[in-house]
Scaffold this motif. Structure first.
Motif, PDB file in Angstrom:
ATOM      1  N   LEU A 277      32.083  13.807   6.459  1.00 12.03           N
ATOM      2  CA  LEU A 277      30.978  13.381   5.482  1.00 12.03           C
ATOM      3  C   LEU A 277      30.261  12.122   5.553  1.00 12.03           C
ATOM      4  N   GLY A 278      30.921  11.238   6.338  1.00 10.45           N
ATOM      5  CA  GLY A 278      30.267   9.883   6.686  1.00 10.45           C
ATOM      6  C   GLY A 278      29.047  10.075   7.433  1.00 10.45           C
ATOM      7  N   TYR A 279      29.397  10.830   8.637  1.00  7.89           N
ATOM      8  CA  TYR A 279      28.339  10.959   9.615  1.00  7.89           C
ATOM      9  C   TYR A 279      27.302  11.742   8.810  1.00  7.89           C
ATOM     10  N   LEU A 280      27.320  12.756   8.065  1.00  8.85           N
ATOM     11  CA  LEU A 280      26.038  13.208   7.214  1.00  8.85           C
ATOM     12  C   LEU A 280      25.440  12.180   6.424  1.00  8.85           C
ATOM     13  N   TRP A 281      26.187  11.367   5.675  1.00  7.75           N
ATOM     14  CA  TRP A 281      25.903  10.369   4.855  1.00  7.75           C
ATOM     15  C   TRP A 281      24.848   9.144   5.361  1.00  7.75           C
ATOM     16  N   HIS A 282      25.384   8.875   6.535  1.00  7.82           N
ATOM     17  CA  HIS A 282      24.806   7.679   7.071  1.00  7.82           C
ATOM     18  C   HIS A 282      23.482   8.183   7.926  1.00  7.82           C
ATOM     19  N   GLN A 308      20.304  20.898   4.817  1.00  2.82           N
ATOM     20  CA  GLN A 308      21.492  20.327   5.448  1.00  2.82           C
ATOM     21  C   GLN A 308      22.911  20.494   4.671  1.00  2.82           C
ATOM     22  N   CYS A 309      22.544  21.530   3.724  1.00  3.41           N
ATOM     23  CA  CYS A 309      23.983  22.157   2.935  1.00  3.41           C
ATOM     24  C   CYS A 309      24.374  21.095   2.219  1.00  3.41           C
ATOM     25  N   LEU A 310      23.684  20.172   1.659  1.00  5.04           N
ATOM     26  CA  LEU A 310      24.207  19.317   0.648  1.00  5.04           C
ATOM     27  C   LEU A 310      24.090  19.391  -0.735  1.00  5.04           C
ATOM     28  N   VAL A 311      22.970  20.370  -1.181  1.00  3.62           N
ATOM     29  CA  VAL A 311      22.681  20.661  -2.447  1.00  3.62           C
ATOM     30  C   VAL A 311      22.388  22.102  -2.245  1.00  3.62           C
ATOM     31  N   VAL A 312      22.498  22.934  -3.495  1.00  2.00           N
ATOM     32  CA  VAL A 312      22.054  23.933  -3.471  1.00  2.00           C
ATOM     33  C   VAL A 312      21.196  24.115  -5.066  1.00  2.00           C
ATOM     34  N   SER A 313      20.096  25.033  -4.938  1.00  2.00           N
ATOM     35  CA  SER A 313      19.219  25.099  -6.020  1.00  2.00           C
ATOM     36  C   SER A 313      19.832  26.202  -6.862  1.00  2.00           C
ATOM     37  N   GLN A 314      20.024  25.848  -8.301  1.00  2.00           N
ATOM     38  CA  GLN A 314      20.496  26.915  -9.041  1.00  2.00           C
ATOM     39  C   GLN A 314      19.558  26.812 -10.497  1.00  2.00           C
ATOM     40  N   ASN A 315      18.909  27.995 -10.662  1.00  2.00           N
ATOM     41  CA  ASN A 315      18.224  27.942 -12.101  1.00  2.00           C
ATOM     42  C   ASN A 315      17.332  26.689 -12.181  1.00  2.00           C
ATOM     43  N   GLY A 316      16.733  26.241 -11.046  1.00  5.59           N
ATOM     44  CA  GLY A 316      15.441  25.145 -11.244  1.00  5.59           C
ATOM     45  C   GLY A 316      16.404  23.906 -11.229  1.00  5.59           C
ATOM     46  N   THR A 317      17.593  23.750 -11.012  1.00  5.71           N
ATOM     47  CA  THR A 317      18.203  22.397 -10.802  1.00  5.71           C
ATOM     48  C   THR A 317      18.947  22.476  -9.403  1.00  5.71           C
ATOM     49  N   PHE A 318      19.433  21.239  -8.880  1.00  3.33           N
ATOM     50  CA  PHE A 318      19.985  21.299  -7.672  1.00  3.33           C
ATOM     51  C   PHE A 318      21.434  20.522  -8.124  1.00  3.33           C
ATOM     52  N   ASN A 319      22.576  21.163  -7.456  1.00  5.37           N
ATOM     53  CA  ASN A 319      23.818  20.603  -7.506  1.00  5.37           C
ATOM     54  C   ASN A 319      24.424  20.721  -6.154  1.00  5.37           C
ATOM     55  N   TYR A 320      25.566  19.643  -6.058  1.00  3.12           N
ATOM     56  CA  TYR A 320      26.205  19.518  -4.855  1.00  3.12           C
ATOM     57  C   TYR A 320      26.807  20.950  -4.424  1.00  3.12           C
ATOM     58  N   THR A 321      26.997  20.941  -3.030  1.00  2.00           N
ATOM     59  CA  THR A 321      27.573  22.317  -2.501  1.00  2.00           C
ATOM     60  C   THR A 321      29.016  22.419  -2.798  1.00  2.00           C
ATOM     61  N   SER A 322      29.737  21.240  -2.927  1.00  2.00           N
ATOM     62  CA  SER A 322      31.021  21.168  -3.127  1.00  2.00           C
ATOM     63  C   SER A 322      31.670  19.966  -4.064  1.00  2.00           C
ATOM     64  N   GLU A 323      32.895  19.866  -4.428  1.00  2.00           N
ATOM     65  CA  GLU A 323      33.600  18.903  -5.024  1.00  2.00           C
ATOM     66  C   GLU A 323      33.736  17.917  -4.473  1.00  2.00           C
ATOM     67  N   LEU A 324      34.034  18.120  -3.042  1.00  2.00           N
ATOM     68  CA  LEU A 324      34.561  17.055  -2.186  1.00  2.00           C
ATOM     69  C   LEU A 324      33.469  16.393  -1.750  1.00  2.00           C
ATOM     70  N   LEU A 325      32.077  16.801  -1.663  1.00  2.00           N
ATOM     71  CA  LEU A 325      30.954  16.006  -1.430  1.00  2.00           C
ATOM     72  C   LEU A 325      30.484  15.345  -2.692  1.00  2.00           C
ATOM     73  N   ARG A 326      30.513  15.632  -3.887  1.00  2.00           N
ATOM     74  CA  ARG A 326      30.415  14.889  -5.141  1.00  2.00           C
ATOM     75  C   ARG A 326      31.299  13.731  -4.958  1.00  2.00           C
ATOM     76  N   ARG A 327      32.576  13.880  -4.927  1.00  3.54           N
ATOM     77  CA  ARG A 327      33.540  12.638  -4.784  1.00  3.54           C
ATOM     78  C   ARG A 327      33.270  11.830  -3.817  1.00  3.54           C
ATOM     79  N   TYR A 328      32.493  12.377  -2.494  1.00  2.37           N
ATOM     80  CA  TYR A 328      32.316  11.195  -1.556  1.00  2.37           C
ATOM     81  C   TYR A 328      31.201  10.444  -2.041  1.00  2.37           C
TER      82      TYR A 328
END
Length: 433
Positions: A277-282, A308-328
């Motif tokens: 996750l650090g690699y993706l973030w930086h 980059q598989c970090l967010v996903v579009s749902q009903n016109g809004t974007f959300n994290y693809t995982s709780e793990l990523l959100r916490r990071y």
């Protein structure tokens, strides 16, 4: 049945019986390659690009389209080995791979002179094509070749020329689109970069993610409960790499009878996932980091984060693809933002998001929440909060602040219980008990 942990994969999957999913992507790629169309496969690190390329190199995978030897040769090169090579070394690597594949397929090629030259490569391809055999070159980690300072536009024009002359097709794999993987405008002007169909490789479908868990566990004595599987999917999402990480630690916990609570293994999973996750973030730009933290921003930036598989579009809004990523992301320091509890505060645009949802606050409410978030988990005296709203001019009216706090709580519902009153002292922003 085995008791060995089957979720050991962290790199490319090299054994056919371990490869899972990607059926539609494989069929689409092979359909394009069969017609001589070059393909650019793009996707973030650890999403499975190398695994797909290795899978396509298996003759039995291509047999249905008549692309197995001796009808077709699939030549795979890892560009990590060619990132600093001069043109002649690249030509020689290509020629060597072609000769090895031809020999394995029982295809005869006459002795060639000067193997480290384009001429030798050209002659080898000529001998193969005249026998009615098609050739596909798979280039993994292609960004390293595209950014190789020793390779000129002329070099890439020659590679393009092979497609015109012999019908050769390329399949490249890179983390970003071809136009974004080299800073050299001159290189990008090469006609080589105009021959590709771009295909993104993204997250598994839910069915593929569930199927991965099922097929890995099928050869073991261990089973995951439906609740555990749902928790793992919630935690890491349908990402093949993180599913292996989560599955590994869940398997160990079940074997050791240590998974007494669903969240008991989260720490071990997060610890292993942090470096990736650090690699993706930086590797995100400052603007991308801000948009990811807000899960909101310009459409072009959000689409890039989606690729980059970090967010996903749902009903016109974007959300994290995982709780793990959100916490990071919540643990990161982002310039211009305050992240505290469920809140992300954009100090430049004077906006507040609660778990990704934009909240409608007045200036006074915004100023109070900022002060509380800046001192999360610490009591902020009432006088300090009044100064944040009304400045140094204090009024002897204890109900004024209480009224404002009451309205703020209504404005941030359902997160109102995050603002806790410390009688006679002030208020604190902290998780509700």
């Amino acid at each position: 049945m085995s008791s060995e942990n089957p979720f050991f994969h962290r790199g490319a999957i090299r054994r056919a019986h371990y490869f899972h999913g990607r059926q539609s992507e494989v069929e689409q790629i092979l359909g394009l390659l069969k017609n001589g169309q070059s393909v650019s496969l793009i996707g973030p690190r650890r999403i499975g690009k190398s695994s797909v390329l290795l899978h396509l190199c298996r003759p039995e995978v291509r047999e249905a389209l008549d692309l197995q030897p001796p009808h077709a040769l699939f030549i795979m090169l890892d560009c990590q080995e060619l990132g600093g090579s001069p043109p002649e070394e690249v030509y020689e690597a290509l020629l060597t791979a072609i000769m090895d594949s031809a020999e394995a397929a029982g295809i005869t090629i006459n002795q060639l002179q000067q193997p480290g030259t384009y001429r030798a490569l050209d002659r080898a391809l000529q001998q193969i094509i005249t026998q009615g055999i098609s050739v596909v070159v798979l280039l993994d980690e292609f960004e390293l070749l595209a950014a190789n300072e020793h390779l000129t536009p002329y070099f890439f024009a020659r590679l393009r020329g092979l497609t015109t002359k012999y019908g050769l097709a390329y399949l490249t794999a890179s983390q970003r689109p071809l136009f974004a993987i080299t800073a050299e405008e001159e290189i990008l002007s090469s006609p080589f970069f105009n021959i590709f169909v771009t295909l993104p490789l993204g997250l598994f479908a839910r069915e593929e993610a569930l199927g991965l868990m099922e097929c890995r566990l099928a050869v073991t004595e261990v089973q995951f409960s439906p609740l555990l599987i749902e928790h793992l999917l919630f935690l890491v999402g349908p990402h093949p790499f993180f599913l292996h990480v989560a599955g590994y630690h869940a398997f160990q916990a079940v074997m050791e009878n240590a998974a007494t609570e669903l969240g008991a293994i989260d720490g071990a999973i997060e610890l292993e996932a942090d470096s990736h996750l650090g690699y993706l973030w930086h590797n995100l730009t400052a603007d991308e980091q801000i948009c990811l933290a807000l899960t909101d921003g310009p459409v072009d930036v959000m689409r890039q984060l989606e690729l980059q598989c970090l967010v996903v579009s749902q009903n016109g809004t974007f959300n994290y693809t995982s709780e793990l990523l959100r916490r990071y992301v919540r643990r990161q320091t982002v310039s211009g933002l305050i992240q505290a509890g469920p809140f992300v505060i954009d100090l430049q645009r004077y906006q507040v998001f609660g778990e990704g949802k934009l909240l409608n606050l007045t200036n006074s409410q915004f100023n109070i929440l900022v002060r509380l978030a800046q001192n999360a988990d610490q009591v902020v005296h009432g006088e300090d909060l009044e100064i944040a709203v009304w400045g140094e001019i204090l009024v002897d009216d204890p109900d004024r602040l209480k009224t404002l706090i009451k309205r703020l709580r209504r404005a941030i519902d359902p997160y109102d219980n995050w603002i806790v009153s410390e009688r006679g002292v002030g208020y604190v922003l902290r998780p509700p008990e």
